[in-house]
Design an enzyme around this catalytic site. Sequence first.
Site, PDB file in Angstrom:
ATOM      1  N   LYS A   1       0.832  -1.214   0.000  1.00  0.00           N
ATOM      2  CA  LYS A   1       0.000   0.000   0.000  1.00  0.00           C
ATOM      3  C   LYS A   1       0.860   1.254   0.000  1.00  0.00           C
ATOM      4  O   LYS A   1       0.485   2.270  -0.591  1.00  0.00           O
ATOM      5  CB  LYS A   1      -0.953   0.008   1.206  1.00  0.00           C
ATOM      6  CG  LYS A   1      -2.045  -1.056   1.131  1.00  0.00           C
ATOM      7  CD  LYS A   1      -3.291  -0.524   0.468  1.00  0.00           C
ATOM      8  CE  LYS A   1      -4.160  -1.599  -0.158  1.00  0.00           C
ATOM      9  NZ  LYS A   1      -4.879  -2.429   0.789  1.00  0.00           N
TER      10      LYS A   1
ATOM     11  N   LYS B   1      -7.180 -11.259  -9.722  1.00  0.00           N
ATOM     12  CA  LYS B   1      -8.318 -11.547  -8.837  1.00  0.00           C
ATOM     13  C   LYS B   1      -9.532 -10.697  -9.221  1.00  0.00           C
ATOM     14  O   LYS B   1      -9.366  -9.536  -9.591  1.00  0.00           O
ATOM     15  CB  LYS B   1      -7.921 -11.221  -7.383  1.00  0.00           C
ATOM     16  CG  LYS B   1      -8.255 -12.325  -6.401  1.00  0.00           C
ATOM     17  CD  LYS B   1      -7.567 -12.082  -5.069  1.00  0.00           C
ATOM     18  CE  LYS B   1      -8.514 -11.391  -4.107  1.00  0.00           C
ATOM     19  NZ  LYS B   1      -7.972 -11.321  -2.733  1.00  0.00           N
TER      20      LYS B   1
ATOM     21  N   LYS C   1     -13.601  -5.094  -7.686  1.00  0.00           N
ATOM     22  CA  LYS C   1     -14.444  -3.943  -8.021  1.00  0.00           C
ATOM     23  C   LYS C   1     -13.676  -2.919  -8.843  1.00  0.00           C
ATOM     24  O   LYS C   1     -14.259  -2.136  -9.573  1.00  0.00           O
ATOM     25  CB  LYS C   1     -14.950  -3.261  -6.737  1.00  0.00           C
ATOM     26  CG  LYS C   1     -16.023  -3.996  -5.998  1.00  0.00           C
ATOM     27  CD  LYS C   1     -17.396  -3.892  -6.655  1.00  0.00           C
ATOM     28  CE  LYS C   1     -18.034  -2.512  -6.583  1.00  0.00           C
ATOM     29  NZ  LYS C   1     -18.487  -2.134  -5.245  1.00  0.00           N
TER      30      LYS C   1
END
Length: 327
Positions: free
Chosen positions: A112, A193, A196
């Site tokens: 991140k 994967k 959204k």
Amino acid sequence: MATRVFSGIQPTGAIHIGNYVGAVRNWVRLTREHECYFSIVDLHAITIPYEVKELPARIYEAALDLLAAGLDPERCVLFVQSYVPEHTELCWLFNTLASVGALERMTQFKDKSEQFRENVNVGLFDYPVLQAADILLYKADLVPVGEDQLQHLELSREIARRFNHHFGDTFPEPKPALTPAARVMALNEPTRKMSKSIPGSFISLADTDQEIRKKVNRAVTDVGPLEGEMSPGVKNLFTLLEAFGTPEQVAHFQAQYDAGSLRYSELKPAVGEAIAGELAPIRERRAALASEPGGVWEILDAGAERARVVARRTMEEARERMGLRRK
Ligand code: TRP
């Protein structure tokens, strides 16, 4: 003794079938046998850049889908993390037990902070400690998670051990329950994967029968010749058939595949129908819940009240153990 279960889910809005078979369906099963706490973790969500005006809807949609997917508020406690302020208080106490070095080694933090270079904030760094507080506030012994959360879980165990060692036996060491479900990949990019954030990659729980069938029919299957190996797209269709179809259907198409006679024109409709069949009652429940004004928020408020009863008790104990209360 009954096991206490805790898990958290990010408020990413409406959930897709990857979340459903990877987590939520398993949560519903766990509520049949255990005392379960499930939280929509908004405080974790704000550690990465987000649109303020979209967050309430993301929380609402996630809750709506969890309830529609079968989480029964009579059988589990479903709540929004920030409504129970004890999460952040316990996090602070745990901050004094967590080592900077261990947090620096967290792969999610490293990923991140690469991804959001402009905003490597302290909340992002502290994320795993808040997660430990989530779990231990309810003294959960079982935590259903995906593989990517094992490192965080190990830290929670470490924090529980340290607390118990320094201040006396208080917390159980929470064990991960690896969700048995397979990884569902993006329909249009089956090496990644389902997500959204990849348009065209997912089927959501609110999709209609026609949308589901159309998306499955368009799923990428071939990515050029692959020596003796099933292509990722075909593999993904089998994953979906295993998740939503019958073992007989899987065996039938596997035999075709082995014989070299697999037809996508048969496999795809079978997969689409299996998914549509399972999602139909979920979609109906979703519509019914959404049409009740205040329905979902009231359930969440009631959930937070119930969670707080346990949370307050644990906090009192933790403060006392750490010498924060007069004798
Ligand atoms: N970090 C988890 C995820 O991204 C979400 C989460 C927050 C969680 N707190 C938790 C999961 C506590 C299990 C237990 O998926």
